[in-house]
Write an enzyme that holds these catalytic residues in place. Structure first.
Site, PDB file in Angstrom:
ATOM      1  CD  GLN C 128     -53.105 105.413  41.085  1.00 31.93           C
ATOM      2  OE1 GLN C 128     -52.387 105.602  40.138  1.00 31.93           O
ATOM      3  NE2 GLN C 128     -53.815 106.382  41.645  1.00 31.93           N
ATOM      4  N   GLY C 129     -53.216 100.474  42.166  1.00 39.96           N
ATOM      5  CA  GLY C 129     -53.403  99.377  41.227  1.00 39.96           C
ATOM      6  C   GLY C 129     -54.492  99.715  40.223  1.00 39.96           C
ATOM      7  CB  SER C 131     -51.913 101.004  34.630  1.00 37.39           C
ATOM      8  OG  SER C 131     -52.066 102.369  34.413  1.00 37.39           O
ATOM      9  CB  SER C 163     -44.957 104.020  42.366  1.00 41.47           C
ATOM     10  OG  SER C 163     -45.164 104.518  41.087  1.00 41.47           O
ATOM     11  CD  GLU C 246     -54.545 120.095  38.101  1.00 45.58           C
ATOM     12  OE1 GLU C 246     -54.018 120.649  39.099  1.00 45.58           O
ATOM     13  OE2 GLU C 246     -53.951 119.295  37.361  1.00 45.58           O
TER      14      GLU C 246
END
Lengths: 384, 331, 384, 331
Positions: C128-129, C131, C163, C246
């Protein structure tokens, strides 16, 4: 880092102790907390005794009739009177600690001559009319209006949290004299005689059941223009000069009292068996550290104030922030020590626990104190 | 009473800060981290030459002849700078262990059942009132086992057969050690406060410096409200040398160091969670120091034992008490 | 208020337990945490086993290749795999829990066919890119630029907290495609192949000494326009659809694990004698209440999500706020239980204590969570 | 699993709220405060008629035949509304003491060494497993001493010769009582949250509603973050009836009620410190309830005793453990 007192300071302490030892046993019994006239009489009689003994206005400048004592002498005075169980400043609080110093700093010679001596002698009692129902933390948002009419202001509005209003002779009053100016710029400081027509005082009951505060309603009350201290619309500055004049002594007596309470809690816990509860015992141990540090911080702030000649200090906000919380924790621990007795209002410490709930609110909430610490001491940017 | 720093004390403190800026700047700090906290002997000798260890030895014994208040100021600076090494033990060993006063010897100490710091490079180990050197020291080290230390600046060894905790009945040296450790904690607490305030003013999110948001502002205010009472407690304890007062100082300084490091980390957000930020070094060191030399539970019990109107040194007056303290003015 | 599981749910749990009991003993040993290729291989092999057994994409919609399981079944799955000590989702995290569901919800038929099956089978790993160094809590302030050049975007910028970047095949990337639009409106969502030229991955060491995250530098990386999911400049909405989806299951495994840790702490304290410390013992007792409540709150949120059909929930912020703090307290208590061993990184719980420090920061700081709770749930006015 | 309120439960709850709005509005609340919490017998009978006390009695015994989950919803509403009286004791006495089920009798209880609530007006007192009525009750009351109660809604008596605390080995009734008390705390915690949010939206300072300041906002958020886990714990404990789960629910609900009342007071500022504001009524009642029926220390010890992998009901699996839990995604 010198914690020993000078010979002169020790001499001051010795004489004070002697005087207290000779004087206190002869005091009449304390009046009932609900009997306001009796409380006034008791408090002002004590002030007269201080005056006669040369302790009145200890921290006031000499040219205002005070003793010009150093912050350290003031600390010693507060420590010793607390330890000796002397009466509190009581009804003389506003006169001695705020209105008087304000008049001393900003009043004309005539105003000083009129108002200061009766405060020192215990002849006149002052109350404070600053807070309003809609202006709590945001004091400068006050709306009580004063309109000039000849040589008088005509004042209407409502004030709240006024202590001793029932028995006061004078009220230091903040009013809005220019509704169009920015909120800090249109305020004036007046000395209002409490017997003026149009004043209604209504006791305000606190959650502790006491009526130590009052609401005050003003309906076209006339106050002579000559009763204004400082220039018209300059009342915010006039007031802040004194409010921010902090010599580090504000909580001396209280910290001494809290430490005595803590010792008494340990004694009571040992007596009633709750000392065996390690959680409670260690909690009391932590409070010992806390109040010892607050005492040392008091001495630190007083010594700093002595060095700077009493320049307005910012350390007071740090102190108040920490002390308010510590005092509440002290009385939560007291409730643990009391156990099943914590629900009996007639037991020692139970009303103190209730009163302590105001500590993080009164005279600037802890939220406001944190803003002050962050912005004025740490230099963080203004914001919300 | 003049409970403020004297001019000499101010000069001493700023001298120490200048020295550390010169001999232990951030590059050297990070280099120390990268080599796992093992000591720079040259730096140790420089500290010795500056009188850090001999500060309280009498001048006739080759020391500086100053007292605990001055020592506290130096250790506060050491704590600020995250200066590694068994500073407290070597300072306490000055005059007791050869070379300690001069920074020629590295002296560590056994402290209760805690792992021992810098044992592999120590020239002596304080155990109780004595010191191991030479062959007994080598045997002691041989029987010890290195552990992977949580603090990158403090290599640790488990020693064989745990020594009984000394906290039950601490001696004068223990209290002095506790006070100097508290001073290091104080320095760390003050430093993380400054770091947090600096970051809060620099870092922009949502179009404003994060220090303009109350949530961050109030964290910073609470950090200062932990540091300043701890400072007053540490300085006062240095003046009086009173055991209960030292215990109080240690407890408050521990809390200030640990919680301020936590808040500093929180204010730094993700960057605070990285190895490259220094804040974790403060936190980990503060954890170690908080457990050492009068840790939480023992300190709390000592402070509890010091309470009660009949106890000596309780700060109470025997005078008759007058009701509740004044609630302060209304208005 | 029904806490009993339906017969179908119990049947689901029985079959899962059977499968786990038969499968887990045959797993190879866990790889070293520092060996990234081995970790990828281990995690994807496990995913393949789940796929073959019919558990892959349990909570994905059926038309995306998933099982369309209810939130309660998903809860059971997470609870049972945690209790059985099954491998974690690991390197498959982003593909299964965010990028995949985003493609499933917003992608074209072709995009779904290209990207979804390899995720379910464990053939492809996503990272995931989102932040950036200057856009943490304020994610929408991201500055990585994508400039259209023919049928490709040319991308330059820096990402952080990525990550599994070292071993990923794809990166779900947020880029700014319109620098002049308001910050939420000029963002696009792209699938970037990790073997494209111009990508530099640098491990980011955490304070726990691990390198589970990376920084990623993009220097004129070309990504085909067809890799964009959703409309150009609509990437914020595209992403939030999934991020805010969610079902209350986000922390199921963790809460189960925390409760097991708490039991183990009690066992260890009884063994090493620290159980005699009443302060520590009662602290563990409070944590027992805390994590029991968090477990029940999980069930409550899952049941609510089941009723609402998985409408974005706000309860997740309340849960995360409370859970983050509780988890940190758990590991502070663990340090107390460990005593002198708390400084040995090789002792169980010590690294977990360090990792727990990120809980009040990652995926929205506790300060941000409080804003969300106050504004979106309690309806307090926006402000600072 | 469907851990949500059923339609019947929702209807029950809103019926109770409507009833209390009708029979115990704010005027009646303040009237109850002014008369020192003494009970309104007519209101007590109305509660009886509505099935509040007989809720869990079987229908064949004249009850409503519902269970603990439904009782918990009613007590939550009672806690919200600050309904005075020995509600828990009278509810527990239904079927045991004549008239309790119908609201004809007021039944209070002895709880450890705590002062007894509403003793002067009680028709029966539960002591352990039994109930005192008639002459023994009169003798019991005669030997008791009224104390000035900290809670204006709960008159208290000290009873002669303190009864030993029952917490050491609580029985089924004790746990039920603890759960229903927890439900009252939950209702109070939810109510003070709402009150605080309402005030924060209404009160303007420095040109903005105070609820737009993060300091106030975050206090409110924390209030909700105390209430919702307590709610889940109380409801779940009502379903399972498990003693450890009830103990957990009581502990969390106590904390939520007390701390939310404190925060609500803080948010109200000076007005919160007045007798006229209701917030002190919530706080004082919450203090009393927190000490009653499984108070802090006893509850914590029970919960600690319930921990350990080998203990029944510990929620652990016997399966082999796998390392650290997943840290969640980066990104």
């Amino acid at each position: 880092m010198d914690l020993t007192y000078t010979e002169a300071e020790e001499e001051f302490r010795r004489r004070l102790r002697e005087w207290l030892a000779g004087t206190l046993p002869g005091l009449p019994p304390k009046p009932s907390p609900d009997d306001w006239p009796a409380r006034r009489a008791y408090d002002t009689a004590w002030q007269r005794m201080l005056y006669d003994a040369g302790y009145a206005g200890l921290h006031w400048p000499v040219d205002a009739g005070g003793r010009g004592a150093t912050p350290t002498q003031h600390l010693i005075y507060l420590e010793e009177t607390e330890k000796a169980g002397a009466p509190y400043v009581g009804a003389n609080f506003v006169g001695l600690l705020h209105a008087g110093p304000t008049v001393a700093a900003e009043g004309t010679a005539g105003q000083r001559a009129r108002w200061l001596p009766p405060v020192l002698r215990g002849d006149e009692v002052w109350c404070q009319g600053f807070s309003e129902p809609d202006a709590g933390s945001d004091l400068a948002a006050l709306r009580t209006r004063a309109v000039r009419d000849g040589d008088a202001y005509v004042i209407s509005g409502a004030k709240i949290w006024t202590s001793h209003a029932e028995v006061a002779d004078w009220c230091e009053l903040l009013v809005r004299t220019d509704p169009d100016a920015p909120k800090h710029r249109g305020i004036s400081w007046l000395a209002m005689p409490m017997d003026a027509p149009g004043i209604t005082v209504r006791p305000l009951r606190t959650l502790a059941g006491s009526t130590e505060f009052a609401e005050m309603f003003l309906d076209e009350v006339r106050v002579p223009v000559r009763n204004r201290v400082g220039a018209e619309n300059d009342g915010w500055r006039v007031t802040m000069v004194t409010l921010s004049f902090e010599r580090g002594t504000a909580f001396v007596g209280e910290v001494v009292a809290c430490r005595r309470t803590l010792d008494a809690l340990a004694d009571e816990a040992r007596r009633n068996g709750r000392w065996d509860d390690a959680v409670l015992r260690r909690r009391l141990g932590r409070l010992n550290a806390e109040f010892r540090a607050l005492w040392r911080l008091t001495q630190w702030n007083v010594a700093e104030s002595e060095r700077t000649g009493g320049v307005p200090g910012t350390g007071g906000s740090v102190f108040k922030l920490r002390y308010s919380g510590a005092r509440q924790e002290l009385y939560e621990a007291a409730a643990e020590v009391l156990g099943a007795d914590a629900f009996d209002v007639d037991r020692e410490w139970v009303l103190d626990r209730l009163s302590s709930l105001s500590y993080t609110i009164a005279a600037g909430t802890s939220q406001i104190q944190r803003n002050i610490v962050a912005e004025r001491i740490l230099g963080l940017p203004k914001g919300r | 009473m003049d409970f403020q720093l004297s001019d000499d004390q101010r000069a001493l403190r700023s001298g120490m800060r200048d020295l550390l800026d010169a001999v232990f700047d951030r590059d050297r700090l990070r280099a120390a981290v990268e080599r796992g906290g093992t000591l720079d002997r040259a730096l140790w000798r420089e500290l010795g030459a500056a009188g850090f260890f001999a500060l309280r030895l009498p001048e006739e014994a080759g020391g500086v002849g100053l007292g605990l208040p001055e020592a506290v100021l130096l250790f506060e600076e050491a704590g600020r700078a995250l200066l590694p090494g068994p500073l407290v033990a070597t300072h306490l060993a000055a005059g007791l262990v050869k070379g300690a006063a001069e920074g020629e010897a590295v002296v560590t100490a056994v402290d209760g059942d805690l792992p021992v710091a810098h044992l592999a490079e120590a020239d002596a180990v304080l155990v109780g009132a004595g010191a191991l050197v030479g062959e007994p020291l080598r045997a002691f080290v041989a029987a010890a086992r290195p552990v992977r230390s949580v603090d990158p600046l403090t290599p640790l060894h488990r020693v064989a057969g745990r020594t009984a905790a000394t906290e039950a009945c601490p001696g004068a040296l223990d209290y002095e050690g506790a006070l100097l450790t508290a001073a290091e904690q104080l320095g760390s607490a003050a430093r993380t406060t400054e770091t947090a305030v600096q970051h809060a003013g620099d870092r922009t999110q949502f179009g404003s410096p994060i220090g303009s948001f109350q949530a961050v502002k109030h964290l910073c205010a609470d950090m200062l409200a932990r540091t300043e009472p701890a400072r007053a407690a540490v300085y006062a304890a240095a003046v009086t040398g009173d055991p209960v007062e030292i215990t109080a100082a240690k407890l408050l300084a521990d809390e200030a160091a640990v919680r301020n490091a936590r808040d500093c980390l929180q204010i730094h957000g993700g960057m605070g969670f990285t190895w490259e930020a220094d804040v974790h070094l403060h936190l980990k060191r503060a954890w170690l120091r908080a457990a050492a030399r009068l840790g939480g539970a023992a300190a709390e019990e000592l402070l509890a034992a010091g309470l009660g109107a009949a106890r000596p040194g309780s700060g109470s007056s025997a005078a008759p008490g007058g009701g509740a303290p004044e609630a302060g003015g209304g208005g």
